[in-house]
Design an enzyme around this catalytic site. Structure first.
Site, PDB file in Angstrom:
ATOM      1  N   GLY A 166      -0.482  -8.358   7.640  1.00 28.53           N
ATOM      2  CA  GLY A 166       0.757  -7.641   7.359  1.00 28.53           C
ATOM      3  C   GLY A 166       0.479  -6.589   6.322  1.00 28.53           C
ATOM      4  N   CYS A 167       1.500  -5.826   5.959  1.00 21.95           N
ATOM      5  CA  CYS A 167       1.234  -4.774   4.988  1.00 21.95           C
ATOM      6  C   CYS A 167       1.281  -5.316   3.563  1.00 21.95           C
ATOM      7  CB  CYS A 167       2.190  -3.618   5.173  1.00 21.95           C
ATOM      8  SG  CYS A 167       3.883  -3.998   4.826  1.00 21.95           S
ATOM      9  N   GLN A 168       1.695  -6.554   3.386  1.00 20.33           N
ATOM     10  CA  GLN A 168       1.787  -7.100   2.030  1.00 20.33           C
ATOM     11  C   GLN A 168       0.586  -7.978   1.678  1.00 20.33           C
ATOM     12  OE1 GLN A 168       4.005  -6.654  -0.422  1.00 20.33           O
ATOM     13  NE2 GLN A 168       5.402  -5.303   0.629  1.00 20.33           N
ATOM     14  N   ALA A 200       6.180  -9.141   6.059  1.00 18.28           N
ATOM     15  CA  ALA A 200       4.866  -9.437   6.609  1.00 18.28           C
ATOM     16  C   ALA A 200       4.436 -10.830   6.181  1.00 18.28           C
ATOM     17  CB  ALA A 200       3.878  -8.420   6.102  1.00 18.28           C
ATOM     18  N   HIS A 203       0.824  -1.223   0.000  1.00 21.39           N
ATOM     19  CA  HIS A 203       0.000   0.000   0.000  1.00 21.39           C
ATOM     20  C   HIS A 203       0.850   1.262   0.000  1.00 21.39           C
ATOM     21  CE1 HIS A 203       0.945   0.135   4.240  1.00 21.39           C
ATOM     22  NE2 HIS A 203       0.210  -0.926   4.525  1.00 21.39           N
TER      23      HIS A 203
END
Lengths: 409, 140
Positions: free
Chosen positions: B50-52, B118, A365
């Site tokens: 996670g951010c992924q 992540a 993101h």
């Protein structure tokens, strides 16, 4: 080296030792420049020279090394002032980077904002230009309002006009979006904000590698930059602030260097810029920041902009030939950042395969979750190009994407 | 089959592949063949976020043995969790707690071990073991 980059590209690439390395047995294709740019030998040499020859603390020592380090550090400040055309040297504050710069301003406004005041933020900010302002609102009771954007990734300026009112005290926006590449109409944003008496902070982190912002011409109140995105080292950046604003803001943190006089009864603060530079700064980083600007100015920002535009056009055209590939951020005025997804494939999967093929892109993101929420996607693959990238690297990227797509679908 | 035997089996399978591409293709296949988790279990409580990418893991105790089901929005991550589920599912909680995870090093996917990535293997293994600890406590 002023002139067309394409005719000098081989020699420019030789300046960057890292571009010679291999990753996973393949030649490195580095396309994560929006996250951090690579460092040329000229800047690496300055860093080595500092530690080998004149490493010393600044502003305090009477000895030669301290004086030498102080001179070089302050010369770097002057270079930065001249590059961004600040009126005064002390309007340039050395910080650890854009996030630190924004936090100095957001923290400083605590005493200048009251409950019910309004703060406007663009819809395409990254977290560093959202969270400090949310924290300011929590402290003060101010209201955060969002300037929306179109599907193309352009700010809806008519809505911005409607949002501006006499309650608006602050407007903050990035010069260029890290996730979409949109170049925002900051001249217009600043002028309109000033018309209602609001101050403006422009996050220039993504713009500094591509555009020379003239802070006086822009009449911007605050402008932030991180050196590591413009061929400098990490952990150093700058906050530009108009003298009158920096004078009004209280110091962000206390300690050595930012004081005029300390007694147990009362402390008085140092003048600008030291008021905001408590503690021993990143001396080497500051000097190398100046060297990075020298390097980029030697190549020439006009040449950089022209070449990167060619890269953007070429890469956009080639990527759109990939079946099912969709680009997010198609603003008319954008820089060399291409954020994309391929039908039904998670960006993490594409990024992982590209990494195995030696290609560094960013996936996820991009610390800009509101943008992903806007498009209702988990993230994108982002290829961001710099002046040392080549058309051949674009071709390698496109072939690798096709290979990843075949594996993953 | 005991956890160690399953792990050895997985290591043997991966050792047959000559290059990373074949390993990834196999992982992608494993991801695609992972039984679909009941949508009801794709809750925030079951997520390793996670951010992924996202991973959902659900655990159930049947006849003193733990059964895991999982899903991910990224296919490579799904392949990784499929490997772990194969190694740890249908085993007694105490055996899962005691299990060595050295086989992960041997299958050539080391880059997924980094805790900074992540949904890396480390956080997935940790989550499976936490479920085992929770159910072992219940059994006592």
């Amino acid at each position: 080296m002023k002139g067309s980059i394409i005719s000098h590209i081989d020699s420019i690439r030789k300046d960057f030792p890292i571009l010679k390395r291999e990753v996973n047995g393949k030649p490195l294709v580095y396309l994560d420049n929006a996250a951090t740019s690579q460092t040329p030998q000229q800047v690496i040499d300055v860093i080595v020279d500092y530690y080998q020859n004149y490493n010393a603390n600044i502003h305090r020592g009477v000895h030669a090394l301290s004086q030498e380090a102080t001179d070089k550090y302050e010369q770097a400040r002057i270079k930065i002032q001249q590059h961004f055309n600040a009126k005064k040297t002390h309007e340039i504050i050395f910080t650890s980077g854009t996030t630190h710069s924004i936090n100095i301003v957001a923290n400083g406004f605590t005493s200048l904002i009251k409950k019910g005041d309004e703060i406007l933020v663009s819809a395409m900010e990254h977290h560093s230009n959202i969270v400090p302002w949310q924290m300011l609102c929590e402290r003060t009771g101010a209201i955060l309002k969002v300037i929306p954007m179109s599907q193309e990734g352009e700010l809806l300026m008519n809505v911005y006009d409607d949002l501006l009112c006499d309650k608006t005290k602050l407007v903050f926006c990035n010069h260029i979006s890290n996730a979409l590449g949109t170049i925002n109409p900051i001249e217009d944003i600043i002028e309109k904000a000033h018309a209602v008496g609001a101050a403006v902070l422009i996050d220039g982190a993504q713009a500094a590698p591509h555009i020379v912002a003239d802070v006086q011409k822009l009449d911007v109140d605050f402008y932030t930059v991180s050196a590591h995105k413009i061929c400098g080292p990490t952990g150093i950046g700058m906050l530009y602030g108009k003298e009158e604003w920096l004078g009004k803001l209280p110091p962000y943190q206390g300690g050595g260097e930012m004081i005029a006089e300390v007694t147990f009864e009362k402390t008085t603060y140092a003048d600008l810029p030291h008021k905001f530079e408590a503690g021993t700064p990143n001396i080497c980083g500051g000097i190398a920041f100046g060297a990075a600007l020298d390097y980029m100015n030697e190549i020439g920002f006009d040449a950089i902009a022209a070449y990167e535009h060619e890269l953007l056009e070429y890469a956009t055209q080639k990527l759109l030939e990939v079946d099912g590939l969709k680009i997010y951020g198609t603003a008319k005025n954008k820089t060399s950042v291409i954020s994309f997804n391929i039908n039904g494939i998670h960006p993490y999967d594409i990024g992982t395969i590209l990494d195995k093929l030696g290609i560094a892109v960013r996936t996820g993101h991009h610390c800009a979750q509101p943008i992903m929420d806007f498009y209702k996607i988990p993230g994108t693959v982002r290829a961001s190009f710099s002046f040392y990238n080549t058309m051949e690297e674009v071709d390698v990227l496109v072939e690798a994407i096709k290979r990843a797509k075949n594996m993953l679908q | 089959m005991h956890i160690k035997e399953i792990q050895n089996e997985i290591v043997d399978e991966f050792s047959m592949f000559e290059d990373w591409m074949q390993r990834y293709e196999y992982m992608i296949e494993l991801g695609k063949s992972l039984p679909i988790i009941d949508e009801a279990y794709k809750t925030d409580d079951n997520i390793i976020k996670g951010c992924q990418s996202k991973v959902w893991v659900h655990a159930e105790l049947n006849d003193d043995k733990l059964q895991f089901t999982a899903d991910s929005d990224a296919i490579i991550t799904k392949g990784i969790i499929a490997i772990l589920i194969r190694a740890f599912s249908n085993q007694k909680p105490q055996d899962i707690i005691d299990a060595d995870t050295g086989f992960i090093d041997e299958i050539g996917l080391k880059e997924h071990l980094s805790p900074t990535r992540a949904n890396g293997l480390v956080s997935m293994v940790k989550q499976l073991k936490l479920y085992a600890v929770a159910y072992q406590t219940q059994l006592k």
